[in-house]
Design an enzyme around this catalytic site. Structure first.
Site, PDB file in Angstrom:
ATOM      1  N   HIS A  18     -12.167   9.679 -45.928  1.00  0.00           N
ATOM      2  CA  HIS A  18     -11.891  10.759 -45.176  1.00  0.00           C
ATOM      3  C   HIS A  18     -12.787  12.113 -45.840  1.00  0.00           C
ATOM      4  O   HIS A  18     -13.627  11.915 -46.898  1.00  0.00           O
ATOM      5  CB  HIS A  18     -10.578  11.231 -45.260  1.00  0.00           C
ATOM      6  CG  HIS A  18      -9.646  10.233 -44.505  1.00  0.00           C
ATOM      7  ND1 HIS A  18      -8.464   9.929 -44.866  1.00  0.00           N
ATOM      8  CD2 HIS A  18      -9.703   9.480 -43.523  1.00  0.00           C
ATOM      9  CE1 HIS A  18      -7.742   9.396 -44.034  1.00  0.00           C
ATOM     10  NE2 HIS A  18      -8.808   9.086 -43.113  1.00  0.00           N
ATOM     11  N   GLY A  65     -14.140   7.575 -38.060  1.00  0.00           N
ATOM     12  CA  GLY A  65     -12.840   7.181 -37.847  1.00  0.00           C
ATOM     13  C   GLY A  65     -12.061   7.630 -36.514  1.00  0.00           C
ATOM     14  O   GLY A  65     -11.130   6.989 -36.051  1.00  0.00           O
ATOM     15  N   ASP A  70     -12.072   3.325 -37.473  1.00  0.00           N
ATOM     16  CA  ASP A  70     -11.080   2.719 -37.979  1.00  0.00           C
ATOM     17  C   ASP A  70     -10.446   1.527 -37.617  1.00  0.00           C
ATOM     18  O   ASP A  70     -10.263   0.185 -38.155  1.00  0.00           O
ATOM     19  CB  ASP A  70      -9.611   3.656 -38.403  1.00  0.00           C
ATOM     20  CG  ASP A  70     -10.088   4.553 -39.428  1.00  0.00           C
ATOM     21  OD1 ASP A  70     -10.922   4.564 -40.120  1.00  0.00           O
ATOM     22  OD2 ASP A  70      -9.499   5.686 -39.352  1.00  0.00           O
ATOM     23  N   ASP A  90      -7.229  10.734 -47.747  1.00  0.00           N
ATOM     24  CA  ASP A  90      -6.805  11.922 -48.175  1.00  0.00           C
ATOM     25  C   ASP A  90      -5.280  12.162 -47.837  1.00  0.00           C
ATOM     26  O   ASP A  90      -5.082  12.386 -47.015  1.00  0.00           O
ATOM     27  CB  ASP A  90      -7.656  13.172 -47.576  1.00  0.00           C
ATOM     28  CG  ASP A  90      -7.283  14.222 -48.258  1.00  0.00           C
ATOM     29  OD1 ASP A  90      -6.272  14.502 -49.201  1.00  0.00           O
ATOM     30  OD2 ASP A  90      -8.028  15.273 -47.836  1.00  0.00           O
ATOM     31  N   HIS A  97      -6.019  11.086 -36.553  1.00  0.00           N
ATOM     32  CA  HIS A  97      -5.802   9.717 -36.040  1.00  0.00           C
ATOM     33  C   HIS A  97      -5.007   8.951 -37.062  1.00  0.00           C
ATOM     34  O   HIS A  97      -5.286   7.728 -37.396  1.00  0.00           O
ATOM     35  CB  HIS A  97      -7.485   9.068 -36.087  1.00  0.00           C
ATOM     36  CG  HIS A  97      -8.242   9.130 -37.428  1.00  0.00           C
ATOM     37  ND1 HIS A  97      -8.396  10.314 -38.177  1.00  0.00           N
ATOM     38  CD2 HIS A  97      -8.460   8.027 -37.920  1.00  0.00           C
ATOM     39  CE1 HIS A  97      -8.904   9.883 -39.277  1.00  0.00           C
ATOM     40  NE2 HIS A  97      -9.130   8.600 -39.151  1.00  0.00           N
ATOM     41  N   ASP A 100      -4.026   5.353 -36.371  1.00  0.00           N
ATOM     42  CA  ASP A 100      -5.061   4.237 -36.633  1.00  0.00           C
ATOM     43  C   ASP A 100      -5.171   3.985 -38.197  1.00  0.00           C
ATOM     44  O   ASP A 100      -5.477   2.897 -38.639  1.00  0.00           O
ATOM     45  CB  ASP A 100      -6.462   4.946 -36.260  1.00  0.00           C
ATOM     46  CG  ASP A 100      -6.340   5.327 -34.688  1.00  0.00           C
ATOM     47  OD1 ASP A 100      -5.750   4.736 -34.014  1.00  0.00           O
ATOM     48  OD2 ASP A 100      -7.365   5.833 -34.114  1.00  0.00           O
ATOM     49  N   ARG A 106      -2.222  -1.500 -42.357  1.00  0.00           N
ATOM     50  CA  ARG A 106      -1.246  -2.600 -42.227  1.00  0.00           C
ATOM     51  C   ARG A 106      -1.989  -3.937 -41.858  1.00  0.00           C
ATOM     52  O   ARG A 106      -1.731  -4.877 -42.432  1.00  0.00           O
ATOM     53  CB  ARG A 106      -0.468  -2.450 -40.814  1.00  0.00           C
ATOM     54  CG  ARG A 106       0.632  -3.322 -40.549  1.00  0.00           C
ATOM     55  CD  ARG A 106       1.654  -2.863 -39.334  1.00  0.00           C
ATOM     56  NE  ARG A 106       0.798  -1.889 -38.303  1.00  0.00           N
ATOM     57  CZ  ARG A 106       1.346  -0.518 -38.337  1.00  0.00           C
ATOM     58  NH1 ARG A 106       2.217  -0.005 -39.076  1.00  0.00           N
ATOM     59  NH2 ARG A 106       0.631   0.272 -37.359  1.00  0.00           N
TER      60      ARG A 106
END
Length: 163
Positions: A18, A65, A70, A90, A97, A100, A106
């Site tokens: 980030h 991203g 992402d 961060d 997002h 995302d 996950r």
């Protein structure tokens, strides 16, 4: 327990940082330059451009991203095409997002790939002797997770102190 399967020539490593963590990523990558040079690198747009321009490492870049990068990396993880995720996110700044980001984390957990979210963990992973060993990702669509003889158990036996 040794295997007859050849060791990987290099890992496929995804790099994401980030905005407030990009300098951390660059410093980490510079510190580990020699180690990273032996691997295939992927990254979201700005992170990849910075790593390539400032450190000279070849990087396959995806979108930024917030514009789907992402998700692109998450898709590669789901397809078994990324072996390790270094994601300096961060935690103190809201991200537009964020869904995302959570989806990416996950899928990395579900597919059983190593994830580093800070420099200390990234250092442990990149310097681990396990980086030179085979690691089976888990494909949840393939059925139940294997239990006996799982690569993690074999690796533990190989890492046991000798003598």
């Amino acid at each position: 327990m040794a295997t007859d399967v050849p060791l990987p020539a290099g890992r496929r490593i995804a790099l994401i940082a980030h905005d407030n963590k990009k300098q951390d990523m660059l410093e980490w990558a510079e510190y580990n330059l020699a180690l990273l040079a032996g691997h295939e690198l992927f990254a979201t747009a700005t992170t990849g451009r910075l790593v390539h321009e400032q450190l000279g490492l070849p990087v396959t870049c995806f979108r930024s991203g917030p514009f789907g990068g992402d998700q692109q990396i998450g898709a590669r993880i789901a397809e078994g095409e990324i072996d390790l995720l270094v994601f300096f996110w961060d935690p103190l700044e809201p991200q537009p997002h964020d869904p995302d980001v959570k989806a990416l984390l996950r899928v990395a957990v579900v597919c059983n790939i190593p994830i580093a979210c800070n420099r200390a963990t990234a250092d442990f992973l990149i310097s681990s002797p396990l980086m030179r060993r085979l690691h089976d990702q888990w494909d949840p669509a393939a059925g139940p997770r294997p239990q006996p003889g799982h690569p993690a158990a074999r690796d533990q036996a190989q890492l046991a102190p000798v003598g």
